[in-house]
Design an enzyme around this catalytic site. Structure first.
Site, PDB file in Angstrom:
ATOM      1  N   ARG A 190       4.188  25.009 -34.185  1.00  0.00           N
ATOM      2  CA  ARG A 190       5.129  25.655 -35.090  1.00  0.00           C
ATOM      3  C   ARG A 190       5.548  24.663 -36.167  1.00  0.00           C
ATOM      4  O   ARG A 190       5.767  23.486 -35.904  1.00  0.00           O
ATOM      5  CB  ARG A 190       6.377  26.148 -34.338  1.00  0.00           C
ATOM      6  CG  ARG A 190       6.150  27.394 -33.493  1.00  0.00           C
ATOM      7  CD  ARG A 190       5.930  28.618 -34.361  1.00  0.00           C
ATOM      8  NE  ARG A 190       5.751  29.836 -33.583  1.00  0.00           N
ATOM      9  CZ  ARG A 190       4.577  30.319 -33.204  1.00  0.00           C
ATOM     10  NH1 ARG A 190       3.466  29.656 -33.506  1.00  0.00           N
ATOM     11  NH2 ARG A 190       4.511  31.449 -32.518  1.00  0.00           N
TER      12      ARG A 190
ATOM     13  N   GLU B 192       6.574  30.131 -44.087  1.00  0.00           N
ATOM     14  CA  GLU B 192       5.232  30.669 -44.344  1.00  0.00           C
ATOM     15  C   GLU B 192       5.328  32.052 -44.967  1.00  0.00           C
ATOM     16  O   GLU B 192       6.183  32.836 -44.559  1.00  0.00           O
ATOM     17  CB  GLU B 192       4.453  30.732 -43.017  1.00  0.00           C
ATOM     18  CG  GLU B 192       4.217  29.356 -42.426  1.00  0.00           C
ATOM     19  CD  GLU B 192       3.638  29.395 -41.012  1.00  0.00           C
ATOM     20  OE1 GLU B 192       3.138  28.360 -40.557  1.00  0.00           O
ATOM     21  OE2 GLU B 192       3.693  30.471 -40.379  1.00  0.00           O
TER      22      GLU B 192
ATOM     23  N   HIS C 275      -2.205  28.690 -41.088  1.00  0.00           N
ATOM     24  CA  HIS C 275      -1.804  29.367 -39.843  1.00  0.00           C
ATOM     25  C   HIS C 275      -2.918  30.283 -39.330  1.00  0.00           C
ATOM     26  O   HIS C 275      -2.708  31.481 -39.079  1.00  0.00           O
ATOM     27  CB  HIS C 275      -0.516  30.158 -40.054  1.00  0.00           C
ATOM     28  CG  HIS C 275       0.236  30.378 -38.768  1.00  0.00           C
ATOM     29  ND1 HIS C 275       1.605  30.368 -38.691  1.00  0.00           N
ATOM     30  CD2 HIS C 275      -0.192  30.605 -37.493  1.00  0.00           C
ATOM     31  CE1 HIS C 275       1.990  30.607 -37.439  1.00  0.00           C
ATOM     32  NE2 HIS C 275       0.908  30.741 -36.692  1.00  0.00           N
TER      33      HIS C 275
END
Length: 314
Positions: A231, A260, A281
């Site tokens: 994370r 994000e 990601h």
């Protein structure tokens, strides 16, 4: 049964036929918060990855019986409110482990082997100009014999440790920061100081936020590389960018950021040095991983319809 998928784009082009067989299915690629109530007004089941469903929204959705989170983390759902409104909530765990492990080692092997630099040079025609059959402009280092520290020893950390061992690495398990090491673990500080490779797999909590910042980066070996597929926010991004720019550590592979999509002024998004590999990601999102995710969501809905609890958080 009306099933609404709020952010189907996060499921790529994966077939949702298994969901369609369970009721009337409506899919939206992406949903803004102001569109939530209108789109879900008649929903019995809502499937969401990142769309926030809070107490205010639940109060305006009288038919809603089940929220299926298309992920493991449920920070986008107000769980106490769901309980108060008698709305069940499920998630999916473990579906992305092979995908995350693979991407973790993609980052590690690229950094250790400087593969990205060699690919760039080949694209620029430098191999054709070589006076010998190969180019040896950058170091190529093996995982074998390296010390790899795992921060966060859940299912993902254990899977990474297994693969690292197969590569011939010496794996050490970090204790939580500020805690006395349990048997089989080393202190957080020792892990940072002794590891050649550090791979982060812990959740983001108030305890783990910024747990690796300038002080911790300065503990690491100058030859060490740092990997984060967990994370954003666990590693201080400004401090990491500074450490990379000043060769405090050798390199980093990062798949997650604190906000994000990446913001234009994010220090890692702005960083242009070739000792950082930044990916958007994607570690969780192999084709096979998303297929498993959709299958698990369908099984969660089936179990709910049959009065059974499966992956229930509320």
């Amino acid at each position: 049964m009306n099933i609404i998928v709020l952010d189907a784009a996060t499921l790529a082009d994966t077939s949702l036929d298994e969901l369609a067989q369970l009721g009337s299915l409506t899919c939206y690629n992406l949903t803004n918060q102001h569109e939530l109530i209108e789109r879900c007004q008649d929903a019995d089941v809502v499937v969401t990855n990142k769309v926030v469903i809070n107490q205010q929204a639940m109060a305006q959705l009288p038919h809603l019986k089940l929220i299926c989170v298309a992920a493991t983390g449920t920070n986008n759902i107000d769980l106490p409110a769901a309980k108060a409104h008698n709305i069940a909530v499920t998630n999916v765990a473990g579906y992305s482990t092979p995908s995350v492990v693979q991407h973790t080692f993609t980052l590690i092997t690229n950094l250790l082997g400087n593969t990205h630099k060699y690919i760039r040079d080949c694209q620029q025609g430098l191999w054709q100009q070589s006076p010998m059959f190969c180019r040896l402009d950058y170091s190529f280092n093996e995982i074998a014999g390296k010390t790899l520290a795992i921060i966060g020893y859940g299912s993902l950390g254990k899977a990474v440790a297994e693969v690292a061992t197969a590569f011939g690495a010496h794996v050490i398990i970090s204790e939580r920061k500020g805690h006395t090491p349990r048997e089989g673990r080393v202190s957080f500080e020792q892990a940072l100081k002794t590891a050649d490779i550090i791979s982060v797999h812990c959740p983001l909590t108030e305890e783990t936020r910024d747990q690796i910042a300038a002080h911790e980066l300065n503990m690491m070996k100058p030859s060490a590389i740092l990997i984060n597929t967990a994370r954003g926010g666990i590693i201080n991004e400004a401090d990491l960018a500074s450490a990379l720019a000043n060769n405090v550590i050798a390199g980093a592979g990062v798949d997650v950021l604190s906000k994000e999509p990446a913001e234009a002024d994010n220090p890692l998004a702005q960083y242009t040095g070739d000792n950082l590999l930044l990916t958007p990601h994607i570690a969780w999102a192999s084709k096979e991983s998303i297929i498993r995710l959709v299958k698990e969501i369908a099984l969660n809905i089936k179990a709910f319809n049959q009065g059974n609890e499966r992956n229930r958080l509320v």
